[in-house]
Scaffold this active site. Structure first.
Site, PDB file in Angstrom:
ATOM      1  N   LYS A 149      -9.505  -0.544   4.319  1.00 28.26           N
ATOM      2  CA  LYS A 149      -8.034  -1.213   4.239  1.00 28.26           C
ATOM      3  C   LYS A 149      -8.271  -2.442   5.257  1.00 28.26           C
ATOM      4  CE  LYS A 149      -4.083  -0.020   5.363  1.00 28.26           C
ATOM      5  NZ  LYS A 149      -2.715   0.606   5.411  1.00 28.26           N
ATOM      6  N   ASP A 167      -2.443  -0.739   0.348  1.00 27.49           N
ATOM      7  CA  ASP A 167      -1.184   0.029   1.313  1.00 27.49           C
ATOM      8  C   ASP A 167      -0.179   0.720   0.537  1.00 27.49           C
ATOM      9  OD1 ASP A 167       0.324  -2.097   0.369  1.00 27.49           O
ATOM     10  OD2 ASP A 167       1.139  -2.629   2.436  1.00 27.49           O
TER      11      ASP A 167
END
Length: 239
Positions: A149, A167
């Protein structure tokens, strides 16, 4: 990663409605034409979405995103306003040292671990990459404290290499509309990146976070003002 500026409130354009599934059933993912229309509306409402994490170069962006785990962007910015004037390159960060980093970020959750990762990451950048932030997923995720991420955010924002860092907000929105049916944020990125048309991929990350943070909220989504209400198949829409 990622408190963003709220999108401007725009009235949704009139489009053919998409019927939602009955509550309790998992709706079928939307088709390609609907995906395109959804992102067309996001773009029309907010052509140039921006994040709120403060940074001055790819390295400080990398550090800021690393620090943002389990923290708000507001909190991270308060810490980095003390940190970055002293250390805006890997070499300067190493000169500041772990104790110095820890002192500047002590208001953040897990600051001890984060300080260790920032120093270890900076050391690797100096020793193996000449102090420059690498541009590939493989190289970025080889750095201490940097996962998929974080790497995706840096590649997307700093280097304009399209990636959708998933997310909790993007995971929620992607499964509510739904674009996909997935069980975790990590497994959502690949199918989402495959689904989003290339012309929208660079900003898709920001648009989806904005939508999840300010409109399609976790507990009480604001469906009446949602610009894609007629296209979304979420069965538990608010009235």
């Amino acid at each position: 990663m990622s408190d963003l500026k709220p999108p401007p409130r725009r009235k949704a354009t009139s489009k053919p409605s998409v019927s939602a599934a009955k509550p309790g059933r998992r709706p079928k993912p939307v088709d390609k034409a609907t995906v395109i229309e959804i992102f067309r509306r996001f773009e029309a409402a907010n052509p140039h979405p921006e994040g709120e994490l403060e940074y001055v170069n790819p390295y400080t962006l990398l550090v800021a995103v690393l620090l943002s785990a389990q923290a708000t962007d507001v909190g991270v910015n308060k810490a980095t306003r003390l940190l970055f004037p002293l250390a805006d390159t890997p070499q300067r960060m190493l000169e500041l040292g772990e104790e110095g980093v820890r002192e500047k970020i002590k208001t953040l959750n897990y600051f001890n671990t984060k300080a260790k990762n920032v120093i270890a990451m900076s050391k690797r950048l100096v020793e193996e990459f000449g102090g420059a932030v690498p541009r590939t997923m493989e190289e970025l995720t080889s750095l201490p404290g940097v996962g998929q991420k974080t790497a995706s955010v840096v590649m997307n924002i700093a280097f304009h290499i399209p990636h959708i860092a998933v997310d909790t907000h993007i995971f929620r929105v992607a499964n509510r509309i739904p674009f996909v049916h997935t069980k975790t944020p990590l497994e959502t990125q690949a199918p989402l990146e495959k689904l989003v048309p290339d012309e929208f991929k660079l900003h898709a990350h920001h648009w989806l976070i904005l939508h999840g943070r300010y409109v399609c909220k976790a507990r009480t989504p604001e469906c009446p003002r949602c610009p894609i209400n007629d296209l979304c198949r979420y069965p538990a829409k608010t009235l």
